[in-house]
Design a protein around this motif. Structure first.
Motif, mmCIF file in Angstrom:
data_model
loop_
_atom_site.group_PDB
_atom_site.id
_atom_site.type_symbol
_atom_site.label_atom_id
_atom_site.label_comp_id
_atom_site.label_asym_id
_atom_site.label_seq_id
_atom_site.Cartn_x
_atom_site.Cartn_y
_atom_site.Cartn_z
ATOM 1 N N ASN A 16 0.806 -1.220 0.000
ATOM 2 C CA ASN A 16 0.000 0.000 0.000
ATOM 3 C C ASN A 16 0.841 1.274 0.000
ATOM 4 O OD1 ASN A 16 -2.660 -1.336 0.265
ATOM 5 N ND2 ASN A 16 -1.741 -2.041 2.167
ATOM 6 N N THR A 17 1.945 1.263 0.726
ATOM 7 C CA THR A 17 2.755 2.474 0.878
ATOM 8 C C THR A 17 4.132 2.363 0.241
ATOM 9 O OG1 THR A 17 3.720 1.740 2.973
ATOM 10 C CG2 THR A 17 1.650 2.985 3.091
ATOM 11 N N GLU A 69 11.587 -12.502 -6.446
ATOM 12 C CA GLU A 69 12.969 -12.962 -6.334
ATOM 13 C C GLU A 69 13.706 -12.270 -5.206
ATOM 14 O OE1 GLU A 69 15.381 -13.317 -9.812
ATOM 15 O OE2 GLU A 69 13.631 -13.697 -11.070
ATOM 16 N N ASP A 70 13.421 -10.969 -4.985
ATOM 17 C CA ASP A 70 14.148 -10.192 -3.983
ATOM 18 C C ASP A 70 13.285 -9.682 -2.839
ATOM 19 O OD1 ASP A 70 16.493 -10.406 -5.497
ATOM 20 O OD2 ASP A 70 15.928 -8.684 -6.706
ATOM 21 N N VAL A 71 11.965 -9.618 -3.032
ATOM 22 C CA VAL A 71 11.089 -9.015 -2.027
ATOM 23 C C VAL A 71 9.859 -9.869 -1.766
ATOM 24 C CG1 VAL A 71 11.804 -6.661 -2.576
ATOM 25 C CG2 VAL A 71 9.813 -7.618 -3.693
ATOM 26 N N ILE A 72 9.241 -9.588 -0.617
ATOM 27 C CA ILE A 72 7.946 -10.175 -0.259
ATOM 28 C C ILE A 72 6.986 -9.007 -0.081
ATOM 29 C CG2 ILE A 72 6.668 -11.496 1.468
ATOM 30 C CD1 ILE A 72 9.322 -12.916 2.126
ATOM 31 N N LEU A 73 5.885 -9.001 -0.827
ATOM 32 C CA LEU A 73 4.893 -7.926 -0.744
ATOM 33 C C LEU A 73 3.778 -8.348 0.200
ATOM 34 C CD1 LEU A 73 4.666 -7.005 -4.521
ATOM 35 C CD2 LEU A 73 6.088 -5.954 -2.760
ATOM 36 N N VAL A 74 3.468 -7.474 1.170
ATOM 37 C CA VAL A 74 2.429 -7.776 2.155
ATOM 38 C C VAL A 74 1.422 -6.643 2.221
ATOM 39 C CG1 VAL A 74 3.970 -9.213 3.544
ATOM 40 C CG2 VAL A 74 3.741 -6.792 4.083
ATOM 41 N N ASN A 75 0.197 -6.976 2.639
ATOM 42 C CA ASN A 75 -0.856 -5.978 2.805
ATOM 43 C C ASN A 75 -0.947 -5.624 4.276
ATOM 44 O OD1 ASN A 75 -3.098 -4.388 2.819
ATOM 45 N ND2 ASN A 75 -4.369 -5.790 1.652
ATOM 46 N N VAL A 76 -0.255 -4.557 4.679
ATOM 47 C CA VAL A 76 -0.172 -4.171 6.077
ATOM 48 C C VAL A 76 -1.487 -3.607 6.600
ATOM 49 C CG1 VAL A 76 0.974 -2.606 7.691
ATOM 50 C CG2 VAL A 76 2.305 -3.832 6.018
ATOM 51 N N ASN A 77 -2.311 -3.010 5.767
ATOM 52 C CA ASN A 77 -3.572 -2.414 6.221
ATOM 53 C C ASN A 77 -4.472 -3.424 6.914
ATOM 54 O OD1 ASN A 77 -2.968 0.147 5.371
ATOM 55 N ND2 ASN A 77 -4.070 -0.026 3.451
ATOM 56 N N ARG A 78 -4.359 -4.680 6.558
ATOM 57 C CA ARG A 78 -5.238 -5.685 7.145
ATOM 58 C C ARG A 78 -4.609 -6.401 8.331
ATOM 59 N NH1 ARG A 78 -7.334 -8.530 1.685
ATOM 60 N NH2 ARG A 78 -5.183 -9.210 1.755
ATOM 61 N N ASN A 84 -0.197 3.043 13.796
ATOM 62 C CA ASN A 84 0.356 4.080 12.934
ATOM 63 C C ASN A 84 1.840 4.208 13.219
ATOM 64 O OD1 ASN A 84 -2.096 4.659 11.811
ATOM 65 N ND2 ASN A 84 -2.609 6.174 13.371
ATOM 66 N N THR A 85 2.664 3.801 12.254
ATOM 67 C CA THR A 85 4.109 3.906 12.410
ATOM 68 C C THR A 85 4.598 5.056 11.565
ATOM 69 O OG1 THR A 85 4.489 2.359 10.611
ATOM 70 C CG2 THR A 85 4.399 1.442 12.832
ATOM 71 N N ASN A 86 5.749 5.565 11.907
ATOM 72 C CA ASN A 86 6.349 6.620 11.101
ATOM 73 C C ASN A 86 6.731 6.071 9.753
ATOM 74 O OD1 ASN A 86 6.127 8.271 13.307
ATOM 75 N ND2 ASN A 86 8.213 7.915 13.995
ATOM 76 N N ASN A 87 6.606 6.835 8.731
ATOM 77 C CA ASN A 87 6.954 6.389 7.379
ATOM 78 C C ASN A 87 8.414 6.660 7.072
ATOM 79 O OD1 ASN A 87 4.437 5.393 6.777
ATOM 80 N ND2 ASN A 87 3.683 7.355 6.040
ATOM 81 N N GLU A 88 9.256 6.611 8.102
ATOM 82 C CA GLU A 88 10.673 6.819 7.889
ATOM 83 C C GLU A 88 11.283 5.564 7.295
ATOM 84 O OE1 GLU A 88 12.720 8.596 11.270
ATOM 85 O OE2 GLU A 88 10.748 8.673 12.206
ATOM 86 N N ILE A 89 12.149 5.764 6.330
ATOM 87 C CA ILE A 89 12.818 4.627 5.701
ATOM 88 C C ILE A 89 14.288 4.705 5.990
ATOM 89 C CG2 ILE A 89 13.358 3.514 3.515
ATOM 90 C CD1 ILE A 89 10.651 4.399 2.522
#
Length: 89
Positions: A16-17, A69-78, A84-89
């Protein structure tokens, strides 16, 4: 077939983000059925929190959208236990 060691080496991303959640810290396996029930990722990516298991976020297997191959995509909204976490990367 994919090995658990291969899963642990993949970056987990919120679909989602686009936020990077980190690498898998733990894998929940149902040994009776031989299925993965979920994965855990760090709640925050700040500092060295090697021994704080309580800071992990559990993501049920059903919320994993795709394993690439390199990532796992997850649906965090559910996922219920992510606040609510900070969107800091």
């Amino acid at each position: 077939m994919i090995k658990t060691s291969d899963l642990r080496a993949k970056e987990v991303i919120d679909v989602n983000t686009g936020q990077r959640l980190g690498l898998i810290t733990d894998i929940d396996i149902d040994l009776v059925e031989g299925k993965i029930k979920g994965i855990s990722v760090p709640k925050e990516d700040k500092g060295f929190k090697f021994f704080l298991k309580g800071d992990d976020v559990y993501i049920p297997w059903e919320e994993i959208s795709r394993i690439g191959e390199d990532v796992i995509l997850v649906n965090v909204n559910r996922v219920n236990n992510i606040s609510n976490t900070n969107n800091e990367i």
